[in-house]
Design an enzyme around this catalytic site. Structure first.
Site, mmCIF file in Angstrom:
data_model
loop_
_atom_site.group_PDB
_atom_site.id
_atom_site.type_symbol
_atom_site.label_atom_id
_atom_site.label_comp_id
_atom_site.label_asym_id
_atom_site.label_seq_id
_atom_site.Cartn_x
_atom_site.Cartn_y
_atom_site.Cartn_z
ATOM 1 N N CYS A 1 34.086 17.763 37.117
ATOM 2 C CA CYS A 1 33.106 18.788 36.734
ATOM 3 C C CYS A 1 32.687 18.730 35.273
ATOM 4 O O CYS A 1 31.516 18.926 34.973
ATOM 5 C CB CYS A 1 33.649 20.179 37.072
ATOM 6 S SG CYS A 1 33.587 20.496 38.834
ATOM 7 N N GLU B 1 41.449 23.008 38.838
ATOM 8 C CA GLU B 1 42.105 22.147 39.812
ATOM 9 C C GLU B 1 43.600 22.183 39.514
ATOM 10 O O GLU B 1 44.008 22.140 38.357
ATOM 11 C CB GLU B 1 41.553 20.728 39.710
ATOM 12 C CG GLU B 1 40.104 20.700 40.160
ATOM 13 C CD GLU B 1 39.469 19.322 40.155
ATOM 14 O OE1 GLU B 1 40.156 18.355 39.829
ATOM 15 O OE2 GLU B 1 38.280 19.251 40.477
ATOM 16 N N LYS C 1 28.633 29.698 33.258
ATOM 17 C CA LYS C 1 29.441 28.609 33.831
ATOM 18 C C LYS C 1 29.270 27.321 33.011
ATOM 19 O O LYS C 1 30.244 26.651 32.640
ATOM 20 C CB LYS C 1 29.019 28.390 35.297
ATOM 21 C CG LYS C 1 29.639 27.176 35.947
ATOM 22 C CD LYS C 1 31.146 27.293 36.079
ATOM 23 C CE LYS C 1 31.756 25.992 36.555
ATOM 24 N NZ LYS C 1 33.202 25.997 36.546
#
Ligand SMILES: NC(=O)c1ccc[n+]([C@@H]2O[C@H](COP(=O)([O-])OP(=O)(O)OC[C@H]3O[C@@H](n4cnc5c(N)ncnc54)[C@H](O)[C@@H]3O)[C@@H](O)[C@H]2O)c1
Length: 462
Positions: free
Chosen positions: A256, A151, A200
């Site tokens: 996240c 971000e 991930k």
């Protein structure tokens, strides 16, 4: 290529804009009518540098459009590829809610002719295997391609990714992905879908450990002989370690890391395993925001129910408009639970939204009004309006004992050093030199005379 991106949250809209920028013909599919309407009018749904401008440009060029459903446009002009970028929010037990992904994949599997499918959403290891079990026709055309963007630099990360991780069962889909990306010059890790999914989660777990480690070292370095900034700079200069995220703070902050580490921990527990490093990272990051109340209890002379507290900034970072896991969401309720009177100000959040987010806190119209008569100011965002404010003037507006808790370590300590306030930050030794003009009387159960009271409470109505 003709591409549909299903889900137009942060990840979907950035992907759609970046793909249009590469010359593809892209449809952003979004089922939420409010979000869809605002996208179609050219308004970016999330704050991200460059996004608004590139979104307008892509719409004007005709390479990007938006739709509520995928089926009608696929019938008219079939997509070569469908990217799924829907949400995977946390369930109450920390596991990932996969209902949006399942639904989106069901829709894509029913399309004729069958396009290639790329799953961008973050899902627990083994999810692709399970989902494709219900749609074996898609197996040869399926890729799990998790998103690693940051971000605040999301578009640049799409333009120049550090790596592309692709989990596939069949090589058939690989050339399609290379055409979609148009071959960025970075490592491609081509592997199984389960490994891509795990890459991930493991990546986010490592980032959580790094922030947790910085916070742990900060807790060890509060003695007068330490400078935690120098310690962490000394650590981060090692190329094997690096400086990124090696800063103490109030814990996770973005949406996240807590979501994905909790989902991984849940997956580990369900698999019957143990992940002590992961557990420690979750523990230290999720308790870190408690430092604010801890500091206020220590530095304010009475119980917090006697105190007026000004919270300055509710974002985790100025460029990150996602407030779902910002430390303010934990800090403000904790202050209110201690019966403190809380006023709150953020240059990018209006009074109505502040009231909705923090019921019981009083929105202040500006920075000066927020601090006027408050016994303590708590800085939670490094907004330039806060960092570059005239702190001499703000100090004069605060009521004694004038405590400033800097949860972002962003204020200029050399400017604060000569001011009549108690400055406390995360992992830094106290730096305010001037004695403050109040007597510490310890915790007092009833109304404490140690707090300066300046008539009625001074927050002007908004
Ligand atoms: N936000 C980040 O920085 C980030 C980074 C990396 C990965 N991810 C992952 O990417 C995924 C998406 O994240 P996000 O933050 O963009 O999610 P989000 O929840 O903000 O947005 C998802 C959007 O998808 C829409 N949607 C859901 N089902 C749909 C359907 N069937 N058809 C059309 N629209 C549909 C929803 O209305 C919503 O607008 C998540 O799995 C997340 O973990 C996010």
């Amino acid at each position: 290529m003709r591409i549909a991106v299903v889900g137009q949250g942060r990840i979907g809209v950035i992907g759609a804009v970046a793909l249009a920028e590469r010359g593809h013909r892209v449809t952003g599919v979004e089922r939420d009518p409010v979000r869809l309407g605002s996208l179609a009018a050219g308004r970016a749904p999330v704050a991200e540098p460059g996004l608004q401008c590139q979104l307008s440009h892509a719409l004007e060029s005709g390479r990007l459009r938006f739709a509520q459903e995928i089926v009608p446009s696929h019938r008219r002009d079939p997509y070569d590829l469908v990217m799924i970028a829907v949400g995977t929010p946390p369930n109450a037990d920390g596991s990932a809610d996969l209902s949006q992904v399942t639904e989106a994949l069901d829709e894509v599997a029913a399309l004729l002719p069958l396009p290639c499918v790329v799953l961008k959403s973050t899902v627990p290891p083994g999810t692709s295997d399970r989902l494709i079990g219900a749609h074996p026709r898609l197996r040869e055309r399926y890729a799990c391609n998790p998103e690693f963007l940051n971000e605040g630099s999301a578009l640049d990360d799409w333009r120049a990714p550090a790596r592309v991780v692709v989990g596939i069962w069949s090589q058939e889909v690989l050339p399609v992905l290379r055409r979609m990306y148009q071959g960025p010059m970075c490592p491609w890790v081509v592997t199984t879908p389960a490994s891509a999914e795990m890459a991930k989660y493991a990546s986010n777990a490592f980032l959580a450990m790094k922030t947790g480690f910085a916070n742990e070292i900060a807790r060890l370095c509060t003695g007068a002989e330490f400078s935690v900034d120098d310690v962490l700079r000394g650590v981060g200069c090692d190329a094997r370690i690096g400086h990124a995220l090696l800063r103490p703070g109030l814990g996770f902050g973005d949406f996240c890391l807590p979501k994905d580490t909790a989902a991984l921990a849940r997956w580990v527990a369900e698999s019957g395993g143990r992940a002590p490093l992961l557990e420690a990272a979750i523990e230290i990051n999720s308790t870190q925001s408690g430092l604010v109340t801890e500091t206020l209890y220590r530095e304010l002379p009475g119980e917090l129910d006697q105190a007026e507290i000004a919270v300055l900034g509710v974002h985790h970072q100025p460029w990150n408009g996602d407030l779902r896991a910002a430390p303010s969401r934990a800090v403000i309720p904790r202050l209110l639970a201690a019966a403190a009177r809380v006023r709150v100000w953020d240059p990018a959040v209006g009074a109505d939204q502040l009231t909705r987010l923090f019921p019981g806190a009083i929105p202040a119209p500006d920075l000066r009004a927020a601090v006027a008569g408050a016994h303590a100011a708590v800085v939670l965002t490094e907004w330039p309006e806060i960092v570059e404010a005239d702190w001499r003037e703000l100090a004069a507006r605060l009521a004694r004992p004038r405590v400033v808790v800097d949860g972002k370590n962003c204020l200029r300590t050399e400017e604060l050093a000569g001011l009549p306030l108690l400055y406390r930050s995360v992992g830094h030794r106290p730096c305010t030199a001037a004695p403050v003009a109040y007597e510490v009387r310890g915790r007092q159960p009833a109304r404490s005379a140690a707090y300066e009271v300046r008539g009625t409470q001074p927050v002007p109505s908004v």
